[in-house]
Design a protein around this motif. Structure first.
Motif, PDB file in Angstrom:
ATOM      1  N   MET A 164     -10.135  46.494   4.273  1.00 26.38           N
ATOM      2  CA  MET A 164     -11.502  45.567   4.724  1.00 26.38           C
ATOM      3  C   MET A 164     -12.649  45.967   3.918  1.00 26.38           C
ATOM      4  O   MET A 164     -13.449  45.337   3.645  1.00 26.38           O
ATOM      5  N   ALA A 165     -12.828  47.281   3.783  1.00 28.71           N
ATOM      6  CA  ALA A 165     -14.019  47.812   2.899  1.00 28.71           C
ATOM      7  C   ALA A 165     -13.879  47.265   1.531  1.00 28.71           C
ATOM      8  O   ALA A 165     -15.025  46.970   1.002  1.00 28.71           O
ATOM      9  N   ALA A 166     -12.770  47.323   1.058  1.00 31.13           N
ATOM     10  CA  ALA A 166     -12.496  46.757  -0.458  1.00 31.13           C
ATOM     11  C   ALA A 166     -12.806  45.414  -0.525  1.00 31.13           C
ATOM     12  O   ALA A 166     -13.425  44.886  -1.460  1.00 31.13           O
ATOM     13  N   MET A 167     -12.214  44.665   0.556  1.00 24.22           N
ATOM     14  CA  MET A 167     -12.762  43.030   0.440  1.00 24.22           C
ATOM     15  C   MET A 167     -14.040  42.765   0.553  1.00 24.22           C
ATOM     16  O   MET A 167     -14.427  42.110  -0.161  1.00 24.22           O
ATOM     17  N   ALA A 168     -14.727  43.607   1.459  1.00 22.28           N
ATOM     18  CA  ALA A 168     -16.197  43.335   1.529  1.00 22.28           C
ATOM     19  C   ALA A 168     -16.846  43.777   0.398  1.00 22.28           C
ATOM     20  O   ALA A 168     -17.878  42.880   0.033  1.00 22.28           O
ATOM     21  N   ARG A 169     -16.624  44.832  -0.184  1.00 24.87           N
ATOM     22  CA  ARG A 169     -17.283  45.279  -1.531  1.00 24.87           C
ATOM     23  C   ARG A 169     -17.044  44.483  -2.613  1.00 24.87           C
ATOM     24  O   ARG A 169     -18.107  43.832  -3.348  1.00 24.87           O
ATOM     25  N   ARG A 170     -15.804  43.809  -2.811  1.00 23.35           N
ATOM     26  CA  ARG A 170     -15.502  42.955  -3.887  1.00 23.35           C
ATOM     27  C   ARG A 170     -15.963  41.584  -3.786  1.00 23.35           C
ATOM     28  O   ARG A 170     -16.413  40.750  -4.896  1.00 23.35           O
ATOM     29  N   THR A 171     -16.107  41.119  -2.588  1.00 28.62           N
ATOM     30  CA  THR A 171     -16.306  39.669  -2.382  1.00 28.62           C
ATOM     31  C   THR A 171     -17.821  39.280  -2.054  1.00 28.62           C
ATOM     32  O   THR A 171     -18.255  38.446  -1.737  1.00 28.62           O
ATOM     33  N   TYR A 178     -10.679  54.249  12.078  1.00 27.01           N
ATOM     34  CA  TYR A 178     -10.790  52.880  11.566  1.00 27.01           C
ATOM     35  C   TYR A 178     -12.009  52.516  11.320  1.00 27.01           C
ATOM     36  O   TYR A 178     -12.528  52.173  10.346  1.00 27.01           O
ATOM     37  N   ILE A 179     -13.077  52.483  12.698  1.00 24.32           N
ATOM     38  CA  ILE A 179     -14.317  51.963  12.477  1.00 24.32           C
ATOM     39  C   ILE A 179     -15.091  52.777  11.483  1.00 24.32           C
ATOM     40  O   ILE A 179     -15.809  52.149  10.611  1.00 24.32           O
ATOM     41  N   ALA A 180     -14.879  54.071  11.625  1.00 21.23           N
ATOM     42  CA  ALA A 180     -15.809  54.933  10.691  1.00 21.23           C
ATOM     43  C   ALA A 180     -15.490  54.787   9.344  1.00 21.23           C
ATOM     44  O   ALA A 180     -16.446  54.870   8.275  1.00 21.23           O
ATOM     45  N   GLY A 181     -14.255  54.161   8.951  1.00 19.95           N
ATOM     46  CA  GLY A 181     -14.064  53.708   7.676  1.00 19.95           C
ATOM     47  C   GLY A 181     -14.365  52.514   6.955  1.00 19.95           C
ATOM     48  O   GLY A 181     -14.277  52.156   5.784  1.00 19.95           O
ATOM     49  N   LEU A 182     -14.967  51.642   8.023  1.00 17.76           N
ATOM     50  CA  LEU A 182     -15.607  50.622   7.386  1.00 17.76           C
ATOM     51  C   LEU A 182     -16.956  50.467   6.875  1.00 17.76           C
ATOM     52  O   LEU A 182     -17.670  51.564   7.314  1.00 17.76           O
ATOM     53  N   PRO A 183     -17.244  49.928   5.976  1.00 15.97           N
ATOM     54  CA  PRO A 183     -19.006  49.684   5.728  1.00 15.97           C
ATOM     55  C   PRO A 183     -19.846  49.075   6.802  1.00 15.97           C
ATOM     56  O   PRO A 183     -19.739  47.779   6.877  1.00 15.97           O
ATOM     57  N   LEU A 184     -20.074  49.828   7.580  1.00 15.25           N
ATOM     58  CA  LEU A 184     -20.586  49.452   9.037  1.00 15.25           C
ATOM     59  C   LEU A 184     -21.954  48.517   8.707  1.00 15.25           C
ATOM     60  O   LEU A 184     -22.476  48.046   9.689  1.00 15.25           O
TER      61      LEU A 184
END
Lengths: 255, 282
Positions: B161-168, B193-199
């Motif tokens: 999810m984090a990579a998806m948000a960063r790239r798109t 999980y939640i801490a690993g997301l770009p909140l």
């Protein structure tokens, strides 16, 4: 085919087919997860068919309907993005599954047509007054060449049963369905009046005339066909039909 | 792509059984979320109702059929219809799920799990780029709940999810219940999980109920058919302390209760968020 495409194709095949062997490397844990997806797939689609074909379900009974819905989904797995179209072809499925009870397919067609009419394009009907305003100075040639555009979502089909009585008798669960064969085959027309899908039963001759005009025939051609069938009365009959289509709000515009 | 400003408010999903409440009364919500596909129609009553609701409340379009994980790409007819609806409704934002629903041949009408591979990530990012470009707007994507993982997985879902948000450049709709359900099913830590997301990219939170595992079926099912459980409320409080103010809604898809019950749950979300945000500010 990419690895992802291959995985998705295999997953979809497993979803649609209970008997399919698990992919290589999958465990019983995967099988338990897959079962949940299979169940979600089936229950969502059967529920969608139930919601669309409420009266057909009452007519044949819940268990029979569930089997018919499952058969339909196996034979015609959905391909559209919208769940609303999962019932496409269900009337034909009913025709195949209930060959001795043609009223089932007729009712399923009616429910499907009402379902489509419910969300058809918005269009104001051409009123009788509006029509007369445009047609007030028509000469004979203008009448002969008259073509009409009908309301979006308008559908019709020949039926052998009194769908009005059958429809009303299935208004609520638990009532006995009134299955009455018509003395003469008729046509049923479905369209939307405001926000409400409606239908009427007319003669087969009228159904043919309407089909011809929806396919682009002129009023003159319809009159000629009716005269050929009914003699001189055909002209008056065409007038009666045109008046009904206008009064019922089936016509959108003079084409 | 355009950015989406944070919107701090509390909302509900619009369901048919509550149409009259929303049309005839004043429902105390800050926004309403609708299932996009229910209104991607030519005309008729559904669109009229949505426009009336839109006149009273900001609306979020939440889709279930974009299928950004499909190896066969997106359905352009679907995108065109969604664009038409978005232009008509002018939503706060448009969202969908990180999942796939169809192949080129069939549509499951379910949110199916993706293998968490680099190849799948490339596909998802290409599809999101295409969707955002076609719609002319940046979207939100929701973390799914899932019942199986794939042997070929190469990363965690939060890294995906984090990579998806960063790239798109897309934003995130964080379904706290879905994190809880998947954590139970796959044995990961929900907070990790939640801490690993770009909140900072989370623009909306979903709260919902689920069906617990049973001795016969060791899998939690994301049914969205009951009230939010205590574990999910606790995870929500923990999350809001880290995201700061964020649009939050109760999402009930089945077993729809009277509106008052959902408003009570929404009040609880407000209280929890207020408490959590006060603690964060202190």
């Amino acid at each position: 085919m990419s690895a992802l495409a291959a995985r998705q194709t295999a997953f979809m095949e497993s979803l649609l087919d209970d008997e399919r062997a698990l992919p290589d490397g999958w465990t019983q844990r995967h099988a338990a997860g897959l079962d949940i997806y299979r169940n979600n797939y089936r229950s969502a689609l059967v529920e969608a068919l139930r919601a669309t074909f409420e009266r057909t379900e009452r007519l044949v009974g819940e268990d029979t309907f569930a089997r018919a819905a499952a058969h339909h989904l196996i034979m015609h797995p959905p391909s559209s993005w919208t769940l609303d179209l999962a019932g496409a072809g269900f009337a034909e499925t009913c025709q195949y599954l209930f060959p001795s009870d043609p009223e089932v397919a007729e009712l399923a067609w009616l429910e499907w047509s009402m379902h489509l009419a419910f969300v058809a394009c918005d269009a104001r009907p051409l009123t009788s007054e509006g029509f007369l305003e445009s047609a007030g100075d028509f000469d004979e040639e203008d009448w002969a060449e008259l073509r009409l555009a009908f309301k979006p979502g308008l559908k019709l089909r020949d039926t052998a049963h009194d769908l009005k009585r059958l429809w009303s008798s299935l208004d609520i669960a638990g009532k006995l369905p009134e299955i009455v064969r018509l003395t003469e085959p008729s046509s049923n027309i479905v369209w939307r009046e405001g926000e409400r899908p409606v239908f009427i039963t007319v003669s087969q001759a009228e159904g043919r005339a309407l089909t011809a005009m929806m396919d682009g025939a002129s009023y003159g051609e319809v009159c000629e066909a009716l005269v050929a069938q009914q003699g001189a009365e055909g002209i008056a009959l065409a007038g009666t039909m045109l008046r009904r289509w206008l009064c019922e709000g089936m016509v959108e515009a003079i084409a | 792509m355009t950015s989406i400003a944070p919107f701090h408010g509390y909302g509900l999903g619009l369901r048919r059984t509550h149409y009259a409440d929303f049309l005839e009364g004043e429902v105390p919500v800050d926004f309403v979320e609708v299932i996009s596909e229910n209104y991607m129609v030519e005309g008729g009553k559904p669109l009229r109702i949505l426009e009336e609701v839109r006149a009273k409340h900001p609306v979020i379009l939440h889709g279930v059929s974009m299928s950004v994980g499909s190896a066969s790409g997106l359905d352009d007819e679907y995108l065109a219809r969604l664009k038409t609806l978005a232009q008509r409704i002018d939503p706060l934002w448009v969202s969908d799920h990180l999942c796939w629903t169809r192949t080129s041949a069939h549509n499951s009408h379910d949110l199916l799990p993706l293998p968490l591979t680099h190849e799948a990530l490339d596909t998802v990012c290409d599809n999101i780029d295409h969707a955002q470009e076609t719609l002319g707007r940046t979207m939100l994507f929701e973390n799914p709940s899932s019942y199986l993982t794939f042997p070929e997985d190469e990363m965690s879902e939060w890294d995906f999810m984090a990579a998806m948000a960063r790239r798109t450049g897309c934003y995130m709709l964080l379904d706290v219940n879905n994190v809880h359900v998947s954590a139970q099913n796959h044995g990961f830590d929900a907070q990790e999980y939640i801490a690993g997301l770009p909140l900072e990219r989370v623009r909306q939170i979903h709260l919902a109920g689920h069906t617990p595992a049973t001795p016969e079926r060791d899998i939690v099912i994301d049914t969205h058919d009951r009230e939010v459980c205590e574990a999910v409320w606790e995870l929500y409080e923990w999350t809001v302390a880290r995201t700061g103010p964020v649009a939050t809604m109760i999402e009930r898809d089945d077993g729809i209760p009277p509106l008052g019950e959902l408003l009570d749950e929404l009040d609880r979300a407000r209280s929890i968020a207020d408490r959590s945000l006060e603690a964060r500010a202190a």
